[in-house]
Design an enzyme around this catalytic site. Sequence first.
Site, PDB file in Angstrom:
ATOM      1  CE  LYS A   1      -1.242   2.117   3.602  1.00 41.15           C
ATOM      2  NZ  LYS A   1      -1.716   2.525   4.928  1.00 41.15           N
TER       3      LYS A   1
ATOM      4  CG  ASP B   1      -6.862   3.637   2.519  1.00 38.72           C
ATOM      5  OD1 ASP B   1      -7.786   3.207   1.779  1.00 38.72           O
ATOM      6  OD2 ASP B   1      -6.878   4.776   3.018  1.00 38.72           O
TER       7      ASP B   1
END
Length: 215
Positions: free
Chosen positions: A121, A140
């Site tokens: 991420k 996320d």
Amino acid sequence: MESEARIQGILRTLERHYPHASLALNFRNPFELLIAVILSAQCTDERVNQVTRTLFERCPTPQALAAEPLESLEQMVRSTGYYRNKAKAVRACAQEVVEKHGGEVPRTMEALVRLPGVGRKTAAMVLGNAYGIQEGVAVDTHVLRVSQRLGIVDEKTPEAVERRLMEMVPRAQWTWFSNAMIQHGRMICTARKPLCSRCPLADDCDYAQQTGRGT
Ligand code: SF4
């Protein structure tokens, strides 16, 4: 398999509402973004922006951050939570950037995820937002939640959801898509109380259809 027309509809709606979606974290270069994203775990972007203003004044380069005593870093990042681990992570990360990459944040997913404190991420956010390189969809908590509520993914883990989203969304839009979904998750599709009656995606959303909240 999710219908192509439905995905296209969702992308068009997101484009209309979030045409220039960007991260809420402040940064002036790839290194600042990398550190800001690490600090943003379990913390608001507003708080991270307050902390990084002071942090980057004192430690403006990877070299300076790598040389900063741990106790001093702990004090500076304290208000972001989990400050001991975060101080260790940002220092170790800066040290590796200096020692293994000549002080430059690497430009590949492979190299980025080898840095301490950096997962896919964070790497995708840095590559996309600081370098304009599309190597992944940053998943996320907001991207995960909104994707699942819309019903465009059945997958449960961020890694699996990312793989699915990378199949569905054109590569050129990966960074923008993630930023738009984060913005949408913050403003409309909030964790506690999604504002379905005000949501432009309600017609394409499984959750809204199933709960009747979109009307
Ligand atoms: S309709 Fe509701 S659940 Fe669906 S994306 Fe919008 S806010 Fe989220």
